[in-house]
Design a protein around this motif. Structure first.
Motif, PDB file in Angstrom:
ATOM      1  N   TYR A 257      10.608  18.987   7.967  1.00 29.98           N
ATOM      2  CA  TYR A 257      11.065  18.889   6.587  1.00 29.98           C
ATOM      3  C   TYR A 257      12.603  18.886   6.581  1.00 29.98           C
ATOM      4  O   TYR A 257      13.226  19.464   7.474  1.00 29.98           O
ATOM      5  CB  TYR A 257      10.514  20.084   5.803  1.00 29.98           C
ATOM      6  CG  TYR A 257      10.596  19.925   4.307  1.00 29.98           C
ATOM      7  CD1 TYR A 257       9.808  18.997   3.650  1.00 29.98           C
ATOM      8  CD2 TYR A 257      11.470  20.701   3.558  1.00 29.98           C
ATOM      9  CE1 TYR A 257       9.881  18.855   2.269  1.00 29.98           C
ATOM     10  CE2 TYR A 257      11.548  20.569   2.179  1.00 29.98           C
ATOM     11  CZ  TYR A 257      10.756  19.643   1.542  1.00 29.98           C
ATOM     12  OH  TYR A 257      10.832  19.492   0.189  1.00 29.98           O
TER      13      TYR A 257
ATOM     14  N   PHE B  88       8.215  15.991  -1.416  1.00 31.63           N
ATOM     15  CA  PHE B  88       7.104  16.908  -1.655  1.00 31.63           C
ATOM     16  C   PHE B  88       6.656  17.435  -0.289  1.00 31.63           C
ATOM     17  O   PHE B  88       6.294  16.652   0.588  1.00 31.63           O
ATOM     18  CB  PHE B  88       5.983  16.117  -2.321  1.00 31.63           C
ATOM     19  CG  PHE B  88       4.812  16.929  -2.775  1.00 31.63           C
ATOM     20  CD1 PHE B  88       4.903  17.734  -3.898  1.00 31.63           C
ATOM     21  CD2 PHE B  88       3.598  16.864  -2.104  1.00 31.63           C
ATOM     22  CE1 PHE B  88       3.814  18.451  -4.337  1.00 31.63           C
ATOM     23  CE2 PHE B  88       2.509  17.578  -2.540  1.00 31.63           C
ATOM     24  CZ  PHE B  88       2.616  18.374  -3.657  1.00 31.63           C
ATOM     25  N   PRO B  89       6.665  18.758  -0.102  1.00 33.53           N
ATOM     26  CA  PRO B  89       6.355  19.271   1.244  1.00 33.53           C
ATOM     27  C   PRO B  89       4.865  19.233   1.563  1.00 33.53           C
ATOM     28  O   PRO B  89       4.028  19.194   0.661  1.00 33.53           O
ATOM     29  CB  PRO B  89       6.846  20.719   1.177  1.00 33.53           C
ATOM     30  CG  PRO B  89       6.854  21.078  -0.261  1.00 33.53           C
ATOM     31  CD  PRO B  89       7.025  19.828  -1.056  1.00 33.53           C
ATOM     32  N   GLY B  90       4.570  19.278   2.868  1.00 35.44           N
ATOM     33  CA  GLY B  90       3.178  19.381   3.295  1.00 35.44           C
ATOM     34  C   GLY B  90       2.677  20.808   3.107  1.00 35.44           C
ATOM     35  O   GLY B  90       3.434  21.703   2.720  1.00 35.44           O
ATOM     36  N   PHE B  91       1.402  21.012   3.416  1.00 39.50           N
ATOM     37  CA  PHE B  91       0.778  22.309   3.127  1.00 39.50           C
ATOM     38  C   PHE B  91       0.589  23.173   4.372  1.00 39.50           C
ATOM     39  O   PHE B  91      -0.010  24.236   4.291  1.00 39.50           O
ATOM     40  CB  PHE B  91      -0.583  22.094   2.459  1.00 39.50           C
ATOM     41  CG  PHE B  91      -0.476  21.640   1.035  1.00 39.50           C
ATOM     42  CD1 PHE B  91      -0.621  22.535  -0.010  1.00 39.50           C
ATOM     43  CD2 PHE B  91      -0.208  20.321   0.725  1.00 39.50           C
ATOM     44  CE1 PHE B  91      -0.508  22.124  -1.321  1.00 39.50           C
ATOM     45  CE2 PHE B  91      -0.102  19.892  -0.581  1.00 39.50           C
ATOM     46  CZ  PHE B  91      -0.245  20.791  -1.612  1.00 39.50           C
TER      47      PHE B  91
ATOM     48  N   PRO C 234       0.354  23.305  -7.043  1.00 41.57           N
ATOM     49  CA  PRO C 234      -0.615  23.425  -5.937  1.00 41.57           C
ATOM     50  C   PRO C 234      -0.054  24.219  -4.764  1.00 41.57           C
ATOM     51  O   PRO C 234      -0.783  24.949  -4.091  1.00 41.57           O
ATOM     52  CB  PRO C 234      -0.912  21.978  -5.540  1.00 41.57           C
ATOM     53  CG  PRO C 234       0.168  21.164  -6.136  1.00 41.57           C
ATOM     54  CD  PRO C 234       0.640  21.890  -7.338  1.00 41.57           C
TER      55      PRO C 234
END
Lengths: 380, 405
Positions: A269, A260-263, A202
């Motif tokens: 981070y 899991f990184p943000g978008f 994604p």
């Protein structure tokens, strides 16, 4: 060099037998191997323009790029017996760093050191000096090669580390408007590690969509900066967020960070990019930005190979032990830092040229007011 | 939503679903009394025994796989929310991570069953060309598509839930139906390795059958699959201007006679002429609306799908509901296939070709022509081969009755 190498093949086999039988190396053979490692490093430094003087033929001490080797008095017999097999991951990393690496680092024909030396050759011709970043980068590669040779030749029992922050003798890291903050604790979830590649899907889609918008924004920014001599603040914020996001995704994909990184590229981070406030930019540099960036793009490609290698090695290690080895993590972080600086240069976030040298252990000061907590770990 | 509101909504949905099903249920198949048929008289007894043995094992393996999936997803629904700590993303991003990890765990769970199935198929010569590593690799690669799909679904659902909270399904279900329509419409362009059918006789037959079934000519494409499988297959895809028929090249490799291929063509054209793709959308909507409502109910205690922690429960609810609905979905599928068979018989007027086709399908696919009713209910999207042959015989008897009053 070939004479040396011919002799070393036989002496290494002899040393291997001695250690497997006695557990201790034969001192004359060790001295011979130390001299060989020093000699290959000196010659490599001369070829890669890391140092200037013509090196001697006997591996003497005192060359401007010299190695200190902590010779092991004792070796584990088991570790010595399987030394070549154990060295395979290090030899593969060496190939990425030094091109031919495992066979002949002194004639680099590919890899990070080769590209740094290739670019350095032009710089030396033009300036009469080796740029600090390129010099430190080649020194890093040569140091790693020396460690690998010393390990393979049973001079030392310490496994080579890809950590680019060691040693700190390469001089202070110059200030740069784009710095990388590392607060990662090296713990890795085995489950997310196992599916890491596909968990990034994604983000890849989003990165691609965002990237399409960024192309248009950069064109607009370029025209604005040409006209006013400054980047437009809103566009710069967007581009900085994109660079941060890209770094987060790269860190996640290549095992440099765990969560899991943000978008949205929001700060916070564990592998994060700090961007200094905007400054005036030279219109000439803006006008020819893409051409000026070519050397950095080339080197970035080579460092990306290092990032991928660190990611693959780290994937196996994290699955096995649930942690990312520090050397691989820091090597990946170094590649990401350079990547962020290159992208910031290309997208007109800054006109400061990317610094290719690995950062040293010295703490990185943040010379501008930063609303975020100050970097606590500058090891990458 | 409060309990009385739930009851009202549930009542409305039940009445709506019943009305929808009533509207979609009728077919052109007359009230037939299928003739009794001894399968041993139709199929080679040895082949029949092997097919039954082959499929029996696969059925039990699939059943075991379903049970394992339910257990694993149940555990994930219970404990999976703890994995949210592995995320630095916001609610929706973390929800996507939990959704993908749930699918990943499901993927791992199904590996042994998939390998056993492959072993069994290879043992019976049904998958000689597929190696274990090759299977694992393709299974592994299929994950990327599944991850992308679940992320899209969760973006929609959780996006609506941020605004509508527990009532996200009111907007979510129509969105999924719209996506289903979009996918159905674009599917013909997503099929790889296809080419137009060039055989003039078959092209003419397809044109003639379309005319007889009262629909516009439908392009027929050949899908190249013989590199991966020798199983025969064909399907109808697309709607309105995107309508197409796809025939696997394995159906044209000489094992099937021309009249059998023409029967397949007539069958697939019937799917279009009887608007089965659109009816499929209708049935999908009938399941999607109550399904999303039930998932919304199931996730209430975790803060609804507004919260990432509810995603493992939603995943479990979705899979459990899908499994529960599968027998009904299969009934609907079998009903449409029966109608397509019947229309094809009416079009070709060739029950012998139909009989030969189904016998050959059984032979080449090693399919049990009359599986146990529980297995048929759970797994069969088509009528059993024996029932299809019985329908052909029923059509013959009915046709002879019409000819000789």
């Amino acid at each position: 060099m070939n004479v040396w190498a011919f002799g070393v093949v036989f002496s290494a086999i002899a040393q291997w037998f001695v250690i497997v039988v006695r557990g201790r190396p034969a001192a004359p053979l060790t001295d011979f191997h130390v001299a060989f490692v020093r000699y290959t490093t000196n010659v490599g430094a001369y070829f890669a323009l890391t140092a200037n003087p013509f090196p001697g033929f006997l591996g003497e001490q005192g060359y401007p790029l010299d190695v200190e080797i902590d010779v092991a008095e004792q070796h584990g017999r088991l570790s010595a017996a399987f030394r070549l097999i154990l060295a395979v991951p290090a030899l593969l990393a060496l190939t990425i760093l030094d091109g031919q690496g495992a066979v002949a680092t002194y004639v680099p024909v590919g890899g990070v050191v080769f590209f740094a030396a290739f670019l350095g050759w032009f710089a030396c011709l033009a300036l009469g000096r080796m740029p600090l970043g390129l010099r430190n980068l080649t020194a890093y590669g040569l140091r790693y090669a020396a460690e690998v040779y010393a390990y393979v030749l049973l001079v030392t029992a310490t496994y080579p580390t890809t950590d680019p922050t060691l040693p700190a003798s390469a001089g202070p890291t110059p200030e740069h408007p784009i710095i990388l903050e590392v607060t990662d604790d090296r713990r890795r979830s085995r489950l997310t590690t196992f599916f890491r590649l596909f968990l990034t899907v994604p983000h890849m889609v989003w990165l691609l969509l965002w990237g399409i918008a960024v192309v248009f924004v950069v064109v607009g920014q370029w025209l604005f900066a040409l006209a006013t001599g400054r980047p437009a603040a809103p566009l710069r914020r967007l581009l900085a967020a994109y660079i941060r996001y890209q770094t987060h995704v790269g860190a996640f994909l290549f095992m440099v960070a765990n969560p899991f990184p943000g978008f949205t590229g929001r700060p916070g981070y564990p592998i994060d990019v700090h961007v200094a406030p905007a400054e005036r930019q030279s219109r000439w540099v803006t006008l020819f930005r893409l051409f000026l960036g070519v050397p950095a793009f080339i080197l970035n490609g080579a460092l990306n190979a290092l990032l991928v290698a660190a990611g693959i090695g780290g994937w196996f290690a994290a699955l096995a032990i649930g942690r990312m080895p520090e050397g691989l993590r820091n090597a990946g972080a170094h590649a990401l830092r350079y990547n962020a600086q290159v992208n910031a240069y290309a997208t007109l976030v800054t006109d400061r040229y990317p610094f290719s040298g690995p950062p040293t252990l010295e703490p990185i000061e943040t010379p501008w007011a930063d609303p975020l907590p100050a970097p606590v770990d500058a090891t990458a | 939503m409060r309990r009385p509101e739930h009851l009202v909504v549930a009542l409305v949905l039940i009445v709506g679903a019943a009305l929808g099903a009533w509207a979609l249920w009728p077919t052109k198949v007359p009230d037939l009394r299928l003739p009794a048929l001894d399968e041993r008289a139709v199929f080679d007894p040895e082949q029949l025994r092997e097919a039954q043995q082959f499929e029996r094992f696969l059925h039990w393996n699939s059943l075991a796989s379903m049970v394992a999936v339910l257990i694993v997803l149940g555990l994930y629904a219970w404990r999976g929310h703890r994995l949210a700590r592995e995320s630095a993303a916001g609610r929706i991003g973390t929800g996507m991570l939990l959704g993908m990890l749930g699918l990943g765990i499901l993927w791992i769970t199904q590996i042994p069953f998939g390998l056993v199935e492959l072993w069994w198929a290879r043992r019976h010569g049904a998958a000689d060309d597929v190696g274990y590593l090759e299977w694992l690799l393709s299974y592994w690669l299929s994950l990327s598509g599944e991850f992308a799909f679940i992320c899209l679904a969760l973006v929609i659902v959780m996006g609506f839930a941020q605004v509508l909270r527990g009532r996200w399904w009111v907007a979510g279900a129509p969105t999924f139906v719209a996506l289903y329509v979009l996918f159905s419409y674009t599917l013909p362009w997503l099929i790889p390795d296809d080419r137009p059918m060039r055989d003039p006789a078959l092209v003419a037959a397809a044109r003639e059958y379309a005319r007889e079934q009262g629909t516009e000519p439908i392009p027929v494409r050949i899908e190249e699959v013989s590199a991966y499988t020798d199983s025969p297959n064909a399907f109808a895809a697309g709607m309105d201007s995107s309508r197409k028929i796809f025939i696997w090249d394995t159906l044209l490799d000489g094992r099937f006679a021309d009249d059998e291929v023409r029967m397949v063509l007539a069958h697939e054209i019937a799917h279009h002429s009887r608007e089965h793709i659109w009816k499929g959308v209708g049935w999908y909507a009938l399941f999607a609306v109550p399904g999303t409502f039930l998932i919304a109910l199931a996730t209430r205690r975790r803060g609804s799908l507004r919260e990432a922690q509810a995603v493992p429960v939603a995943l479990f609810a979705f899979v459990a509901l899908s499994m529960a609905a599968q027998p009904i979905v299969n009934v609907v599928g079998r009903r449409m296939e029966s109608e397509a068979d019947w229309v094809a018989l009416e079009t070709t007027e060739d029950p012998d070709a139909a009989r030969d086709l189904f016998v050959h399908f059984t032979e080449f696919a090693l399919a049990d022509p009359s599986p146990p009713s529980w297995a048929s209910a759970l797994f069969d999207t088509h009528p059993t081969m024996l029932d299809r042959i019985r329908m052909a015989e029923a059509w013959r008897a009915r046709s002879e009755g019409r000819s000789h009053p």
